[in-house]
Motif scaffolding. Sequence first.
Motif, mmCIF file in Angstrom:
data_model
loop_
_atom_site.group_PDB
_atom_site.id
_atom_site.type_symbol
_atom_site.label_atom_id
_atom_site.label_comp_id
_atom_site.label_asym_id
_atom_site.label_seq_id
_atom_site.Cartn_x
_atom_site.Cartn_y
_atom_site.Cartn_z
ATOM 1 N N GLN A 188 -5.014 9.431 -5.382
ATOM 2 C CA GLN A 188 -5.823 8.504 -6.168
ATOM 3 C C GLN A 188 -5.707 7.045 -5.721
ATOM 4 O OE1 GLN A 188 -8.020 9.694 -8.970
ATOM 5 N NE2 GLN A 188 -7.626 11.273 -7.442
ATOM 6 N N SER A 189 -5.314 6.850 -4.467
ATOM 7 C CA SER A 189 -5.192 5.486 -3.967
ATOM 8 C C SER A 189 -5.242 5.494 -2.443
ATOM 9 C CB SER A 189 -3.882 4.847 -4.453
ATOM 10 O OG SER A 189 -3.843 3.463 -4.143
ATOM 11 N N ILE A 190 -5.203 4.304 -1.872
ATOM 12 C CA ILE A 190 -5.134 4.144 -0.421
ATOM 13 C C ILE A 190 -4.098 3.077 -0.116
ATOM 14 C CG2 ILE A 190 -7.533 4.855 -0.060
ATOM 15 C CD1 ILE A 190 -8.250 1.890 0.297
ATOM 16 N N GLY A 191 -3.739 2.933 1.155
ATOM 17 C CA GLY A 191 -2.726 1.965 1.532
ATOM 18 C C GLY A 191 -3.177 0.530 1.334
ATOM 19 N N ARG A 192 -2.214 -0.362 1.117
ATOM 20 C CA ARG A 192 -2.524 -1.781 0.995
ATOM 21 C C ARG A 192 -2.910 -2.321 2.370
ATOM 22 N NH1 ARG A 192 2.950 -4.835 -0.720
ATOM 23 N NH2 ARG A 192 1.584 -6.653 -0.414
ATOM 24 N N THR A 193 -3.740 -3.334 2.367
ATOM 25 C CA THR A 193 -4.206 -3.898 3.638
ATOM 26 C C THR A 193 -4.010 -5.410 3.700
ATOM 27 O OG1 THR A 193 -6.465 -4.039 2.742
ATOM 28 C CG2 THR A 193 -5.892 -2.078 4.027
ATOM 29 N N ASP A 194 -3.140 -5.942 2.835
ATOM 30 C CA ASP A 194 -2.912 -7.385 2.792
ATOM 31 C C ASP A 194 -1.697 -7.813 3.603
ATOM 32 O OD1 ASP A 194 -1.204 -6.065 1.012
ATOM 33 O OD2 ASP A 194 -1.101 -7.771 -0.356
ATOM 34 N N LEU A 195 -1.077 -6.880 4.331
ATOM 35 C CA LEU A 195 0.044 -7.216 5.195
ATOM 36 C C LEU A 195 -0.472 -7.531 6.598
ATOM 37 C CD1 LEU A 195 2.504 -4.429 3.998
ATOM 38 C CD2 LEU A 195 2.498 -6.852 3.331
ATOM 39 N N PRO A 196 0.342 -8.182 7.448
ATOM 40 C CA PRO A 196 -0.118 -8.522 8.801
ATOM 41 C C PRO A 196 -0.651 -7.306 9.555
ATOM 42 C CG PRO A 196 1.931 -9.666 8.322
ATOM 43 C CD PRO A 196 1.691 -8.728 7.165
ATOM 44 N N GLY A 197 -1.842 -7.463 10.127
ATOM 45 C CA GLY A 197 -2.462 -6.374 10.873
ATOM 46 C C GLY A 197 -3.261 -5.406 10.024
ATOM 47 N N GLY A 198 -3.258 -5.605 8.715
ATOM 48 C CA GLY A 198 -4.018 -4.722 7.839
ATOM 49 C C GLY A 198 -5.500 -5.040 7.872
ATOM 50 N N ASN A 199 -6.329 -4.015 7.630
ATOM 51 C CA ASN A 199 -7.777 -4.200 7.653
ATOM 52 C C ASN A 199 -8.399 -3.150 6.740
ATOM 53 O OD1 ASN A 199 -10.614 -3.657 8.579
ATOM 54 N ND2 ASN A 199 -10.151 -5.349 9.978
ATOM 55 N N HIS A 200 -8.993 -3.603 5.643
ATOM 56 C CA HIS A 200 -9.483 -2.680 4.619
ATOM 57 C C HIS A 200 -10.585 -1.770 5.153
ATOM 58 C CE1 HIS A 200 -10.317 -1.254 0.546
ATOM 59 N NE2 HIS A 200 -11.603 -1.489 0.770
ATOM 60 N N GLN A 201 -11.573 -2.338 5.827
ATOM 61 C CA GLN A 201 -12.674 -1.513 6.332
ATOM 62 C C GLN A 201 -12.177 -0.524 7.378
ATOM 63 O OE1 GLN A 201 -15.897 -1.539 5.060
ATOM 64 N NE2 GLN A 201 -15.898 0.384 6.233
ATOM 65 N N GLN A 202 -11.257 -0.958 8.215
ATOM 66 C CA GLN A 202 -10.701 -0.069 9.227
ATOM 67 C C GLN A 202 -9.963 1.097 8.577
ATOM 68 O OE1 GLN A 202 -7.402 -1.561 11.680
ATOM 69 N NE2 GLN A 202 -8.492 -0.807 13.491
ATOM 70 N N LEU A 203 -9.254 0.829 7.480
ATOM 71 C CA LEU A 203 -8.546 1.895 6.773
ATOM 72 C C LEU A 203 -9.533 2.892 6.185
ATOM 73 C CD1 LEU A 203 -6.007 3.211 5.679
ATOM 74 C CD2 LEU A 203 -6.100 1.629 3.735
ATOM 75 N N LEU A 204 -10.595 2.397 5.570
ATOM 76 C CA LEU A 204 -11.605 3.302 5.025
ATOM 77 C C LEU A 204 -12.227 4.150 6.131
ATOM 78 C CD1 LEU A 204 -13.432 1.021 2.428
ATOM 79 C CD2 LEU A 204 -11.824 2.878 1.947
ATOM 80 N N ASP A 205 -12.489 3.544 7.276
ATOM 81 C CA ASP A 205 -13.034 4.300 8.405
ATOM 82 C C ASP A 205 -12.054 5.391 8.848
ATOM 83 O OD1 ASP A 205 -15.337 2.775 8.440
ATOM 84 O OD2 ASP A 205 -14.642 1.442 10.042
#
Length: 211
Positions: A156-173
């Motif tokens: 019911q969740s996904i990884g956080r993307t606010d750390l260095p190198g994180g990318n929300h759209q890339q994670l969704l992809d």
Amino acid sequence: MNWTQIPLGPLQTNAYILQNESKDAIVIDPGGDGQALLNWLKSEKLKPLAILLTHAHFDHIGAVDDVRTEYNCPVYIHKQEQDWLQDPAKNGSSRFLGTNGIRINEADQIINEEKTIKIGTFEFTVFETPGHSPGSVSYYVESEQIVFSGDALFAQSIGRTDLPGGNHQQLLDSIHKKLLELPEETIVACGHGPTTTIGSEMDSNPFLTGF
């Protein structure tokens, strides 16, 4: 093959230990509490053949050298994060642990691409699943219908993307193009919290609907 989930370290990161009938084992993401993990491995009479890292954040690597030193087994990490192991700023330990930064010896095996890894009787398909961090990977064991997703996908969740190198759209992809392409009955062994299934997350994960 059997597998065991053991929460370890300051953030109770899920380590996973896979074992076969010969008591050979693979350790995925030993995040901390090294002596407790070693005690458990010894109590089960297991012999780790390798340590697989989904990524190099501090809460996933804290007990790497404890296990590697005891069993003289190689460590696998993606090339994008191979230098994070020795760098508390990159692995996040300087930010979250202050002066007690974590430095791990260099990895023995560098993952350069998506491929199949065979270690003893164990076989993993490596998927590059960046977004939470640039070198995040997931390990899929087709014969057991399970994927070890690190911090890419949770129940019911996904990884956080606010750390260095994180990318929300890339994670969704990564999730949609790699993980959600697996059979719906596939177990998702997450880096934190309970396991889930691909089908369950496709149906009801609020972060994935409307993508």
